[in-house]
Design a protein around this motif. Structure first.
Motif, PDB file in Angstrom:
ATOM      1  N   GLU A 128       0.705  -1.362  -0.008  1.00  0.00           N
ATOM      2  CA  GLU A 128      -0.017   0.047  -0.035  1.00  0.00           C
ATOM      3  C   GLU A 128       0.896   1.302   0.004  1.00  0.00           C
ATOM      4  N   ILE A 164      -4.167  -4.650  -4.039  1.00  0.00           N
ATOM      5  CA  ILE A 164      -3.924  -2.997  -4.154  1.00  0.00           C
ATOM      6  C   ILE A 164      -5.041  -2.545  -5.209  1.00  0.00           C
ATOM      7  N   GLY A 198      -7.309   0.422  -3.903  1.00  0.00           N
ATOM      8  CA  GLY A 198      -7.396   1.696  -4.516  1.00  0.00           C
ATOM      9  C   GLY A 198      -8.489   2.095  -5.184  1.00  0.00           C
ATOM     10  N   SER A 241      -1.455   3.616  -9.981  1.00  0.00           N
ATOM     11  CA  SER A 241      -2.390   4.683  -9.726  1.00  0.00           C
ATOM     12  C   SER A 241      -3.305   4.351  -8.742  1.00  0.00           C
ATOM     13  N   ALA A 242      -3.506   3.034  -8.428  1.00  0.00           N
ATOM     14  CA  ALA A 242      -4.264   2.465  -7.477  1.00  0.00           C
ATOM     15  C   ALA A 242      -3.538   2.668  -5.876  1.00  0.00           C
ATOM     16  N   GLN A 243      -2.087   2.365  -5.958  1.00  0.00           N
ATOM     17  CA  GLN A 243      -1.192   2.420  -4.890  1.00  0.00           C
ATOM     18  C   GLN A 243      -1.260   4.065  -4.467  1.00  0.00           C
ATOM     19  N   HIS A 244      -1.418   4.768  -5.480  1.00  0.00           N
ATOM     20  CA  HIS A 244      -1.269   6.152  -5.120  1.00  0.00           C
ATOM     21  C   HIS A 244      -2.443   6.743  -4.457  1.00  0.00           C
ATOM     22  N   GLN A 245      -3.587   6.285  -4.800  1.00  0.00           N
ATOM     23  CA  GLN A 245      -4.942   6.326  -4.170  1.00  0.00           C
ATOM     24  C   GLN A 245      -4.883   6.139  -2.775  1.00  0.00           C
ATOM     25  N   VAL A 246      -4.409   4.789  -2.404  1.00  0.00           N
ATOM     26  CA  VAL A 246      -4.305   4.224  -1.052  1.00  0.00           C
ATOM     27  C   VAL A 246      -3.391   5.137  -0.189  1.00  0.00           C
ATOM     28  N   GLU A 247      -2.193   5.553  -0.903  1.00  0.00           N
ATOM     29  CA  GLU A 247      -1.306   6.209  -0.075  1.00  0.00           C
ATOM     30  C   GLU A 247      -1.736   7.624   0.237  1.00  0.00           C
ATOM     31  N   ARG A 291      -4.898   8.506   0.595  1.00  0.00           N
ATOM     32  CA  ARG A 291      -6.036   8.109   1.701  1.00  0.00           C
ATOM     33  C   ARG A 291      -5.348   8.046   3.003  1.00  0.00           C
TER      34      ARG A 291
END
Length: 645
Positions: A535, A566, A570, A598-604, A606
């Protein structure tokens, strides 16, 4: 001590780096005559610096000679002379900056510089590291340097008694974990409250009372693996718990009843996800169903609101918690696995009935519910020090967040030798089964070349799964799942031998270098394989950074599949399912690697927001309680966060 601007982060990273380079030139001049000094003369020179520091001389004025002494002494005692880049790092850390130093660049040796400088005043200097093993290892490793210069070294271990802790804190330099430093702070706080000493600095209220505290006033702290402690673990407060006297029979009954019925509830109809707090809530229809479900006589008298709460916790466990991922069972007890470092978190408990919900699902004895007697966050802990700094190999991606929360710059320290790591293209597969097959084949191919291979997984469960596949393929390997920190560090250090295959949770062995064995460099060095994105991109970077240390050759590759966690984390379950279906329909994964990032960026993003809210809320609450004359660390509000007991 230091200028106001640097203390509050108003000097740029470039400005701090320029100051550190200037300090390096001053250190080089200051050390010119030390080579001819005897050991006794070095000790007398150190005593002179201590006298000047205690008389109030500015640390900036003492730094060149102090660093020169440590550099000369390290060369004599350990056969390790600080590189110029380590002097630069030491200067940044002495000034209260966050310093990014790549894996293998010598953070432990660099740390001796600011620790010595700040300990000269006699007020103590602390180094906070990841676990007891690393604290003891680093203290023993650096002890000859400090001893030769007349400074004492103490180590805090989790099993120490108060008298032993008091003696360790009385030393000039003290190594320990952030958790132990925080717990000792809270225990002293509780002791101070018994004497009516609720304000900061209560250590000064008389020799008799001060003698009962284990810590002195907090002078200087250096945080190792700073991104892990200050960022990843920021949402987990340190808590001293006390067990409540509620009926254990009723608690057992309601927890087991909720675990029994949870499988009969349907999402969207009976419960929904609350995205604001990432947990599940019963719908009106779900609450009606709970009221109508048959109940044993042991639940008589339990308020219906408690039934709702227990069922919602059981739903959370059923939906989100997996054995060998978030927790393991040891000696008949649920033990948390830290989500960020993959290590066993002994003494940590989930709160608000969540721990009991997991025990009920696993068929274990239900433990008592605990409430908080005292708590603080890691941010609050280090902000209590007169000066503190941090170092890690993966700080730059978090530089903006660090500056917004802690108001100090993050500076990248140059490599001593150019990096020779080769990044191989990401591989994306439709299914996890296809991904694991490809991983096994790459391990076979690279290890047969004689190169060592390190494979990082996100959980103990997945390490075990890959180990089983390697056994079936006849590939010899070792597995490190962070259950035993000491053996983990010793075995990860041997992971660079020719042909050695090591499977580990992503953070296993963090803090321990992987040196290449004889002949391994000529064959291409260590190859690192990531089995899915974490994440936090910093943890992926930490894993790849295990290869190609100190100018050695090495390579890394990330393997991904559309089943990876992930994507759902995300984009959500619905959107990730659509992406998966579309890719499987066209049977083509080319160009999809960017979606995972991109999904990882969304989680980070948040998580960063949650961390900002946490510290802002904590600081507001701290100010309000202090204005009322109350201790903000003892006036604890209950919530559903994770507790340390």
């Amino acid at each position: 001590m230091w200028g106001i601007l640097s203390q509050f982060g108003m000097v740029s990273a470039r400005g701090e780096f320029n100051r550190a380079q200037a300090a390096l030139r001053r250190v080089t001049i200051a050390e010119r005559d030390l080579g001819s000094f005897t050991d006794e003369q070095l000790l007398r020179e150190s005593s002179s610096l201590r006298y000047r520091a205690k008389c109030g001389d500015a640390l900036d004025a003492l730094l060149p000679r102090a660093f020169a002494l440590v550099r000369e002494t390290a060369g004599r005692q350990l056969g390790m002379r600080h590189y110029d880049v380590q002097i630069i790092a030491g200067t940044l850390l002495a000034r209260g900056c966050l310093a990014e130093m790549a894996t293998g660049e010598g953070k432990t040796l660099s740390a001796a510089l600011p620790l010595y400088l700040h300990a000269l005043s006699g007020n103590g200097a602390h180094l906070a590291t990841a676990n007891d093993y690393l604290a003891n290892r680093d203290a023993e490793w650096m002890r000859p340097i400090f001893a030769a210069l007349g400074l004492s070294v103490g180590v805090i271990q989790s099993d120490m008694l108060p008298d032993q802790r008091r003696a360790a804190y009385a030393c000039d330099v003290t190594y320990g974990t952030a958790k132990e430093f925080g717990f000792d702070f809270l225990r002293d706080r509780l002791l101070g409250s018994e004497h009516g000493l609720l304000n900061t600095g209560f250590h000064n209220h008389g020799e008799h009372r001060a003698a009962q505290f284990v810590q002195r006033d907090l002078n200087y702290a250096l945080v190792d693996e700073a991104d892990s402690i200050l960022i990843d673990e920021a949402r987990i407060p340190l808590i001293i718990s006390q067990f409540e006297s509620a009926s254990s029979a009723k608690l057992t009954a309601v927890s087991k009843w909720a675990a029994d019925i949870v499988g009969r509830l349907e999402q969207t109809t009976d419960f929904v996800l609350d995205p604001e707090i990432s947990t599940f809530r019963l719908t009106p229809a779900g609450r009606e169903l709970i009221r109508r479900f048959p109940k044993p006589s042991t639940l008589a008298g339990i308020p219906v609101s408690d039934l709702y709460h227990s069922v919602e916790q059981a739903i959370l466990v059923h939906q989100r918690f997996r054995r060998e991922q978030q927790y393991v069972i040891q000696d008949g007890e649920v033990v948390i696995v830290d989500e960020f470092n993959g290590r066993i978190a002994n003494g940590r408990r989930w709160r608000n009935g969540l721990h009991q919900a997991i025990e009920a699902r696993e068929g274990l004895a239900i433990s008592p519910v605990s409430s908080s007697a005292a708590q603080l966050t890691t941010q609050e802990l280090f902000l209590r020090y007169n000066c503190w700094a941090g170092m890690s190999g993966t700080l730059l991606p978090a530089a903006r967040e660090i500056n917004s929360v802690y108001h100090r710059p993050t500076v990248a320290v140059p490599l001593n030798r150019p990096c020779q790591r080769s990044h191989w293209p990401d591989q994306v597969f439709l299914t996890a089964a296809e991904k694991w097959t490809a991983i096994v084949e790459e391990i076979r191919t690279v290890s047969q070349q004689g190169r060592p291979v390190l494979v990082g997984t996100r959980s103990i469960e997945k390490s075990a799964h890959l180990s089983q596949l390697l056994d079936q393929a006849g590939i010899s390997h070792q597995v490190l799942n962070a259950l035993h920190v000491r053996s983990e560090a010793e075995r990860i250090a041997s992971a660079g031998q020719q042909g050695q295959v090591t499977v580990a949770t992503n953070m296993a062995g963090r803090g321990t270098d992987i040196g290449l064995g004889p002949g391994a460099a000529e064959l291409g060095g260590l190859h690192v394989i990531g089995t899915e994105l974490h994440e936090s991109p910093r943890i992926d970077r930490q894993l790849s950074g295990r290869a190609a240390r100190q100018g050695d050759p090495g390579s890394d590759r990330m393997f991904l599949s559309l089943d990876d966690e992930i994507l759902e984390a995300g984009f959500g379950k619905e959107q990730s399912a659509k992406l998966r279906a579309a890719a499987q329909k066209r049977k083509d994964t080319r160009g999809l690697a960017s979606l995972f990032r991109s999904a990882q960026h969304q989680v980070e993003k948040r998580h960063a927001g949650q961390r900002r809210q946490l510290i802002q809320s904590a600081l507001r609450r701290q100010d309000q309680l202090e204005q009322l004359g109350l201790d903000p660390f003892l006036e604890v509000e209950e919530d559903a966060s994770i507790a340390l007991s």
